[in-house]
Design an enzyme around this catalytic site. Structure first.
Site, PDB file in Angstrom:
ATOM      1  N   ASP A 143      -7.742  -7.445   1.455  1.00 12.63           N
ATOM      2  CA  ASP A 143      -6.747  -7.503   2.532  1.00 12.63           C
ATOM      3  C   ASP A 143      -7.391  -6.889   3.751  1.00 12.63           C
ATOM      4  O   ASP A 143      -8.352  -6.118   3.621  1.00 12.63           O
ATOM      5  CB  ASP A 143      -5.518  -6.652   2.202  1.00 12.63           C
ATOM      6  N   ASP A 171       0.867  -1.177   0.000  1.00 12.46           N
ATOM      7  CA  ASP A 171       0.000   0.000   0.000  1.00 12.46           C
ATOM      8  C   ASP A 171       0.908   1.232   0.000  1.00 12.46           C
ATOM      9  O   ASP A 171       2.050   1.192   0.440  1.00 12.46           O
ATOM     10  CB  ASP A 171      -0.963  -0.022   1.193  1.00 12.46           C
TER      11      ASP A 171
HETATM   12  N1  GUN Z   1      -6.610   0.740   2.880  1.00 15.62           N
HETATM   13  C1  GUN Z   1      -7.939   0.696   3.153  1.00 15.62           C
HETATM   14  N2  GUN Z   1      -8.588   1.660   2.473  1.00 15.62           N
HETATM   15  C2  GUN Z   1      -7.664   2.342   1.769  1.00 15.62           C
HETATM   16  C3  GUN Z   1      -7.716   3.465   0.878  1.00 15.62           C
HETATM   17  O1  GUN Z   1      -8.768   4.046   0.591  1.00 15.62           O
HETATM   18  N3  GUN Z   1      -6.518   3.887   0.340  1.00 15.62           N
HETATM   19  C4  GUN Z   1      -5.336   3.269   0.633  1.00 15.62           C
HETATM   20  N4  GUN Z   1      -4.209   3.717   0.074  1.00 15.62           N
HETATM   21  N5  GUN Z   1      -5.260   2.209   1.472  1.00 15.62           N
HETATM   22  C5  GUN Z   1      -6.409   1.768   2.019  1.00 15.62           C
END
Ligand code: GUN
Length: 378
Positions: free
Chosen positions: A276, A102
């Site tokens: 996830d 992420d």
């Molecule tokens: N993890 C859970 N929701 C999100 C989101 O909206 N953006 C990002 N980058 N990570 C997440």
């Protein structure tokens, strides 16, 4: 299918195998440089290059296919350059399956202090030593290029669900411009896939604006972000109903941050392939176990002398070896091994749910499967 794993131009390739007759749920495969995964699938979260209390060998034992890690945390500590020096994230943590990272777009809001957003990026103080840092679409790409993850997420602005229309519109437009900058900054496009993140809270026209802008960039996959942040399940389903329809059918579709069994099924029904969430490992650390018959809390005194196996329906090593009384004792005595048993157990519960879901899609029996899980799990 060696050639799909090693397509010189496409680091991630989606193959659709079957569409469930009654719901439209998708059975598929995703080919990556680190292996082929079966979808719909769930990714355990290894925030700091470790799935908390779970070894890579445990992950293999329970058939984990893919894991998620975090740009923000690894950048703050130990630093992406150190990980590059170690030979990349796979080698550093000794997990040889695919990894998704992420972007930090979510963590920077939830963990850091004094963040200030501008067109250029986000200024903030990190949560480890409070030092001032600056994250931009380009910085997030450079970090993820150093980590060498199979799938990288664009830097987005993850906004609260109940913001005003005008705020969400500006934010969505900026997130689209950030995706374009991320694509331009990406220096390993033949090796790592960049996914865009569709935002727009509960506004249908803004979700459409977001999807259109990102799809124009022809990225190898797309996520739906900004969900499961406090809105109701009905509301999440309503947003997915229209949003997923706009997402390219020949690319993976990823719903970020979801792990409730009913939500996994309801989202797969709407055409999602990847999930996830920290939920299974987080609640495990408090002694909550996900079982076929719902959640149980092992520290409850009724388990003190319950000598039945932890969970006969979930076939991970710990659940089929130790008794509830033993795990109860480990938690009461603060013995850390209990956290491993509970964490591996919850992950196996969810990975098995996904295996059964794929089986149900293959046999066009997903609605029966859904009814059964709702009845059992509650
Ligand atoms: N993890 C859970 N929701 C999100 C989101 O909206 N953006 C990002 N980058 N990570 C997440």
């Amino acid at each position: 299918k060696e050639e799909l794993m090693n397509d010189p131009k496409r680091p991630v390739v989606y193959e659709l195998l079957h569409v469930e007759k009654h719901t439209g749920a998708r059975l598929g495969r995703i080919y990556t440089r680190h292996g082929v995964v079966h979808t719909p699938m769930f990714m355990p979260v290894g925030t700091q290059a470790s799935v908390k209390n779970v070894s890579p060998r445990d992950l293999e034992d329970i058939n984990s296919q893919f894991i998620l890690s975090n740009t923000y945390h690894l950048w703050v500590r130990p630093g992406d350059e150190l990980i590059a020096k170690a030979g990349g994230l796979h080698k550093f943590m000794q997990w040889n399956g695919p990894i998704l990272t992420d972007s930090g777009g979510f963590q920077v809001w939830s963990l850091s202090k004094n963040n200030k957003i501008s067109e250029k990026g986000v200024d903030f103080k990190n949560h480890v030593d409070g030092s001032q840092m600056f994250l931009s679409p380009e910085v997030a790409m450079s970090i993820q290029n150093n980590l060498g993850s199979d799938v990288m997420m664009q830097l987005d602005e993850a906004i609260p669900y109940f913001e005003t229309y005008d705020y969400v519109k500006n934010s969505v437009e900026r997130t689209t411009r950030w995706a374009k900058r991320a694509k331009e900054a990406h220096n390993r496009p033949n090796d790592q896939a960049l996914f865009g993140i569709i935002q727009g809270a509960g506004f249908k026209d803004l979700r459409k604006l977001s999807a259109d802008g990102l799809i124009d960039l022809d990225l190898p996959g797309y996520a739906v972000g900004g969900l499961s942040v406090g809105e109701s399940k009905e509301e999440m389903n309503r947003v997915l109903d229209f949003t997923v329809d706009w997402m390219p059918a020949d690319k993976p579709r990823y719903l970020m941050g979801v792990a409730a069994p009913d939500s996994l099924i309801d989202s797969a029904i709407r055409g999602i392939d990847m999930f996830d969430c920290v939920l299974p490992t987080r609640i495990a650390r408090n002694g909550s176990l996900m079982t076929k018959h719902g959640r149980i809390v092992i520290t409850n005194s009724k388990y003190k002398d319950d000598f039945s196996l932890i969970d006969e329906d979930t076939e991970d090593y710990g659940s089929n070896t130790f008794t509830k009384a033993y795990l109860h004792h480990l938690f009461k005595a603060n013995e850390l091994y209990g956290q491993n048993i509970a964490s591996v157990h919850n992950l196996r519960y969810l990975l098995k749910l996904m295996e059964e879901m794929r089986e149900a899609i293959y046999h066009d029996e997903l609605l029966d499967f859904r009814a059964q899980v709702l009845e059992d799990y509650g």
